[in-house]
Design a protein around this motif. Structure first.
Motif, PDB file in Angstrom:
ATOM      1  N   ARG A 135       5.083 -12.079   7.197  1.00 21.74           N
ATOM      2  CA  ARG A 135       4.353 -13.013   6.387  1.00 21.74           C
ATOM      3  C   ARG A 135       4.349 -12.854   5.055  1.00 21.74           C
ATOM      4  N   GLY A 136       3.882 -11.618   4.691  1.00 26.76           N
ATOM      5  CA  GLY A 136       3.847 -11.215   3.291  1.00 26.76           C
ATOM      6  C   GLY A 136       5.196 -11.002   2.659  1.00 26.76           C
ATOM      7  N   ALA A 137       6.342 -11.248   3.156  1.00 27.42           N
ATOM      8  CA  ALA A 137       7.544 -10.893   2.732  1.00 27.42           C
ATOM      9  C   ALA A 137       7.917 -11.993   1.621  1.00 27.42           C
ATOM     10  N   ASP A 138       8.687 -11.640   0.599  1.00 26.62           N
ATOM     11  CA  ASP A 138       9.412 -12.537  -0.419  1.00 26.62           C
ATOM     12  C   ASP A 138      10.712 -12.756   0.255  1.00 26.62           C
ATOM     13  N   VAL A 139      11.406 -11.970   0.935  1.00 28.17           N
ATOM     14  CA  VAL A 139      12.819 -12.006   1.493  1.00 28.17           C
ATOM     15  C   VAL A 139      12.574 -11.369   3.042  1.00 28.17           C
ATOM     16  N   LEU A 140      12.837 -12.319   3.890  1.00 27.77           N
ATOM     17  CA  LEU A 140      12.762 -11.814   5.162  1.00 27.77           C
ATOM     18  C   LEU A 140      14.186 -11.857   5.888  1.00 27.77           C
ATOM     19  N   ILE A 141      14.693 -10.670   6.176  1.00 27.25           N
ATOM     20  CA  ILE A 141      16.135 -10.600   6.689  1.00 27.25           C
ATOM     21  C   ILE A 141      16.028 -10.154   8.057  1.00 27.25           C
ATOM     22  N   ALA A 175      23.200  -6.263   2.063  1.00 31.64           N
ATOM     23  CA  ALA A 175      23.673  -6.270   0.636  1.00 31.64           C
ATOM     24  C   ALA A 175      22.763  -7.364  -0.246  1.00 31.64           C
ATOM     25  N   VAL A 176      22.311  -8.431   0.209  1.00 28.82           N
ATOM     26  CA  VAL A 176      21.435  -9.521  -0.425  1.00 28.82           C
ATOM     27  C   VAL A 176      20.133  -8.680  -0.759  1.00 28.82           C
ATOM     28  N   GLY A 177      19.742  -8.128   0.432  1.00 29.09           N
ATOM     29  CA  GLY A 177      18.254  -7.440   0.223  1.00 29.09           C
ATOM     30  C   GLY A 177      18.366  -6.349  -0.887  1.00 29.09           C
ATOM     31  N   ASN A 178      19.516  -5.521  -0.965  1.00 26.18           N
ATOM     32  CA  ASN A 178      19.503  -4.352  -1.860  1.00 26.18           C
ATOM     33  C   ASN A 178      19.738  -4.848  -3.201  1.00 26.18           C
ATOM     34  N   ALA A 179      20.644  -6.025  -3.358  1.00 27.81           N
ATOM     35  CA  ALA A 179      20.839  -6.549  -4.691  1.00 27.81           C
ATOM     36  C   ALA A 179      19.265  -7.112  -5.429  1.00 27.81           C
ATOM     37  N   ILE A 180      18.614  -7.923  -4.363  1.00 33.04           N
ATOM     38  CA  ILE A 180      17.285  -8.449  -4.916  1.00 33.04           C
ATOM     39  C   ILE A 180      16.408  -7.229  -5.299  1.00 33.04           C
ATOM     40  N   SER A 227       0.665  -1.241  -0.063  1.00 30.33           N
ATOM     41  CA  SER A 227       0.095   0.044  -0.046  1.00 30.33           C
ATOM     42  C   SER A 227       0.934   1.139  -0.069  1.00 30.33           C
ATOM     43  N   LEU A 228       0.304   2.471  -0.408  1.00 33.28           N
ATOM     44  CA  LEU A 228       1.222   3.629  -0.489  1.00 33.28           C
ATOM     45  C   LEU A 228       1.408   4.057   0.964  1.00 33.28           C
ATOM     46  N   LEU A 229       0.832   3.677   1.829  1.00 30.89           N
ATOM     47  CA  LEU A 229       1.212   3.861   3.097  1.00 30.89           C
ATOM     48  C   LEU A 229       2.344   3.124   3.913  1.00 30.89           C
ATOM     49  N   SER A 230       2.777   2.261   3.149  1.00 31.56           N
ATOM     50  CA  SER A 230       3.969   1.424   3.680  1.00 31.56           C
ATOM     51  C   SER A 230       5.241   2.207   3.692  1.00 31.56           C
ATOM     52  N   PRO A 231       5.982   2.043   4.901  1.00 36.93           N
ATOM     53  CA  PRO A 231       7.211   3.021   4.852  1.00 36.93           C
ATOM     54  C   PRO A 231       8.222   2.425   4.038  1.00 36.93           C
ATOM     55  N   PRO A 232       9.162   3.501   3.690  1.00 33.88           N
ATOM     56  CA  PRO A 232      10.288   3.140   2.695  1.00 33.88           C
ATOM     57  C   PRO A 232      11.007   1.978   3.193  1.00 33.88           C
ATOM     58  N   SER A 233      11.772   1.510   2.272  1.00 35.07           N
ATOM     59  CA  SER A 233      12.416   0.151   2.714  1.00 35.07           C
ATOM     60  C   SER A 233      13.348   0.456   3.648  1.00 35.07           C
ATOM     61  N   SER A 234      13.270  -0.666   4.460  1.00 35.76           N
ATOM     62  CA  SER A 234      14.168  -0.517   6.090  1.00 35.76           C
ATOM     63  C   SER A 234      15.595  -0.904   5.543  1.00 35.76           C
ATOM     64  N   LEU A 235      16.232  -1.177   4.441  1.00 38.73           N
ATOM     65  CA  LEU A 235      17.277  -1.425   4.169  1.00 38.73           C
ATOM     66  C   LEU A 235      18.150  -0.058   3.961  1.00 38.73           C
ATOM     67  N   ASN A 236      19.624  -0.103   4.387  1.00 36.24           N
ATOM     68  CA  ASN A 236      20.225   1.053   4.171  1.00 36.24           C
ATOM     69  C   ASN A 236      20.936   0.762   2.842  1.00 36.24           C
ATOM     70  N   ALA A 237      20.829   1.961   1.965  1.00 41.12           N
ATOM     71  CA  ALA A 237      21.360   1.788   0.635  1.00 41.12           C
ATOM     72  C   ALA A 237      22.816   1.773   0.472  1.00 41.12           C
ATOM     73  N   LYS A 238      23.610   1.945   1.603  1.00 42.65           N
ATOM     74  CA  LYS A 238      25.018   1.858   1.336  1.00 42.65           C
ATOM     75  C   LYS A 238      25.588   0.679   1.587  1.00 42.65           C
ATOM     76  N   TYR A 239      24.788  -0.336   2.017  1.00 44.11           N
ATOM     77  CA  TYR A 239      25.187  -1.676   2.584  1.00 44.11           C
ATOM     78  C   TYR A 239      25.056  -2.483   0.921  1.00 44.11           C
ATOM     79  N   VAL A 291      11.128  -6.931   0.245  1.00 39.92           N
ATOM     80  CA  VAL A 291      12.063  -7.462   1.116  1.00 39.92           C
ATOM     81  C   VAL A 291      11.891  -7.017   2.389  1.00 39.92           C
ATOM     82  N   GLU A 292      11.914  -7.564   3.456  1.00 38.46           N
ATOM     83  CA  GLU A 292      11.781  -6.914   4.860  1.00 38.46           C
ATOM     84  C   GLU A 292      13.079  -7.065   5.541  1.00 38.46           C
ATOM     85  N   TYR A 293      13.643  -5.966   6.189  1.00 37.24           N
ATOM     86  CA  TYR A 293      14.896  -6.246   7.073  1.00 37.24           C
ATOM     87  C   TYR A 293      14.221  -5.729   8.357  1.00 37.24           C
TER      88      TYR A 293
END
Ligand code: ADP
Ligand code: MG
Length: 450
Positions: free
Chosen positions: A210-216, A169-174, A109-121, A183-185
């Motif tokens: 539960r809805g994640a394709d990748v759970l980190i 890094a795995v999450g960012n690559a995916i 949904s549009l309300l979901s927060p931005p990715s929890s990944l840190n782009a520098k990793y 991807v949930e981190y």
């Protein structure tokens, strides 16, 4: 504001306070201005402001001063957090990409927060050495085809060795290959807190996991001993695993050494692939330094690299901290990085000089600090006045020298390595919870490196 100065201060604070406290209080704090004699720190809410004033004012002041700021007072000011800005869509520049990602991602949904990944990793910035090549290879294989091989994937190793970097890094690559991928981190501390929150508010834990394709999930050792959280995680784990969704975890030790980890979780963690990351060798340390310096468009002289790589051996976070501090000093003084300044940075902050520190000197100095004898601290007595110093010595053997638990046990005359695990955990929680223990440990560390 001088970013270098604040980065250096954060680098030092990160190794002084517990990880949980650092994330909670310092991650979103910003240095807003240095207007001698006052520095103003921006924090993200009234509660944070009060906590910072009560708990961390002195630490921030002294660390700023140590890094060259000419101040004698620290004030706190409430600022809007960058996350809220991103969600209301008012931000520009760097934040825009996070907002965009949310909008592109039609599956959430549009309300979901931005990715929890840190782009520098990313993989690009991850230096591969003998200490991490297996973990790196597995991580790359997973990024190429998530959910098929190596599921779950668990990386373990001591602090500051690159676990978080690698699993993110795995999450960012995916995400880069497929921006529809969910991807949930999450750190397990946050997971525990969200879960407790859901119990208190009697609402179900968000479906995002539960809805994640990748759970980190980072630092999974934190869920040990928390029965209901483990139960909840067990169900999420099973649901994802059955649906061939990728699960990636990190831990500070192998699953078999996590006490009070439920057996059924332990065995699941070992289903897939586990890989360890150990301390980097000299060449890897040197390569990391050059790479981080070039991120700042600086080329370090060989003698500077050599000196830092030789004198900061314990972990990569400290190595990075020493470099950040060096660069900040150079920025403040407006000079090029030199061997001389490198030496000042390392010795001015003696705790980075791990070379001279031996297991024996840790045990010895801890005993002396508490006025007990070496025989007592390594002997059979179980009096409180002796047990606690012994536990503290074990904690320091772990935090400063990264010894294995069996080694730690031997240093204090114990046979069973679970005693060491237990003691280290106990002191860590005490540090998180009370100022006195934090003070004791800080003082002791100062003596160790004096
Ligand atoms: P951990 O999660 O194991 O405690 P982190 O992943 O947070 O460690 O790493 C600490 C710091 O060191 C991070 O800034 C990270 O980018 C850096 N780092 C760790 N390993 C590497 C590596 N192999 N190459 C480049 N940087 C690294
Ligand atoms: Mg980490």
């Amino acid at each position: 504001m001088s970013d270098g100065l604040w980065q250096a201060v954060l680098g030092e604070i990160e190794i002084t306070v517990s990880h949980a406290n650092f994330i909670t209080w310092f991650k979103h704090a910003k240095l807003l201005e240095v207007n001698p004699p006052v520095a103003v720190i921006g924090v993200t809410g009234v509660f944070a402001k009060r906590q910072m004033e009560a708990k961390y004012k002195d630490l921030i002041l002294s660390t700023l001063k140590k890094n060259g700021a000419e101040i004698d007072k620290v004030d706190f000011r409430v600022i809007e957090s960058s996350k809220r800005q991103a969600q209301t869509g008012r931000s520009g520049g760097a934040k825009a990409s996070a907002t965009q990602r949310t909008q592109n991602n039609t599956s959430t949904s549009l309300l979901s927060p931005p990715s929890s990944l840190n782009a520098k990793y990313t993989f690009d910035t991850f230096i591969v050495g003998a200490n991490n090549e297996l973990a790196y290879a597995a991580a790359q294989a997973i990024a190429r085809s998530p959910g098929t091989k190596y599921n779950p994937f668990l990386v373990y190793g001591g602090v500051g060795l690159g676990k978080t970097h690698l699993i993110q890094a795995v999450g960012n690559a995916i995400t880069k290959q497929n921006n529809e991928a969910h991807v949930e981190y999450i750190s397990s501390e946050t997971f525990v807190n969200e879960f407790i929150g859901s119990i208190l508010s009697k609402k179900k834990l968000s479906n995002k996991y539960r809805g994640a394709d990748v759970l980190i999930i980072d630092d999974i050792q934190f869920i040990a001993g928390k029965e209901r959280t483990q139960e909840e995680f067990f169900h999420i784990f099973n649901a994802l695993h059955q649906a061939n969704k990728q699960i990636i975890m990190s831990s500070d030790r192998p699953p078999r050494d996590i006490p009070t980890l439920e057996e059924r979780l332990r065995s699941r963690f070992e289903w897939g692939m586990t890989a360890d990351i150990s301390s980097p060798d000299y060449e890897t340390r040197a390569a990391i330094l050059q790479s981080k310096a070039s991120d700042h468009n600086i080329r370090l002289d060989d003698e500077v690299v050599e000196y830092l790589a030789n004198n900061v051996q314990s972990n990569i976070r400290e190595l990075e901290g020493a470099l950040t501090k060096l660069l900040a000093q150079c920025e403040v003084r407006n000079v090029r990085p030199s061997l001389e300044i490198a030496k000042q940075v390392v010795s001015g902050n003696g705790r980075r000089q791990t070379q001279r520190l031996t297991p024996r000197s840790i045990v010895d100095k801890t005993a002396r600090y508490f006025n007990i004898s070496l025989d007592e601290i390594t002997g059979p007595k179980r009096d409180k006045e002796i047990v606690e110093p012994r536990q503290i010595a074990m904690y320091l053997l772990r935090s400063e020298l990264k010894l294995s638990f069996p080694q730690i046990a031997r240093c204090v005359g114990r046979k069973d390595h679970t005693t060491a695990i237990h003691s280290v955990d106990k002191i860590q929680s005490a540090i998180d919870e009370n100022d006195e223990m934090r003070g004791t440990i800080r003082e002791l560390k100062e003596r160790l490196y004096a």
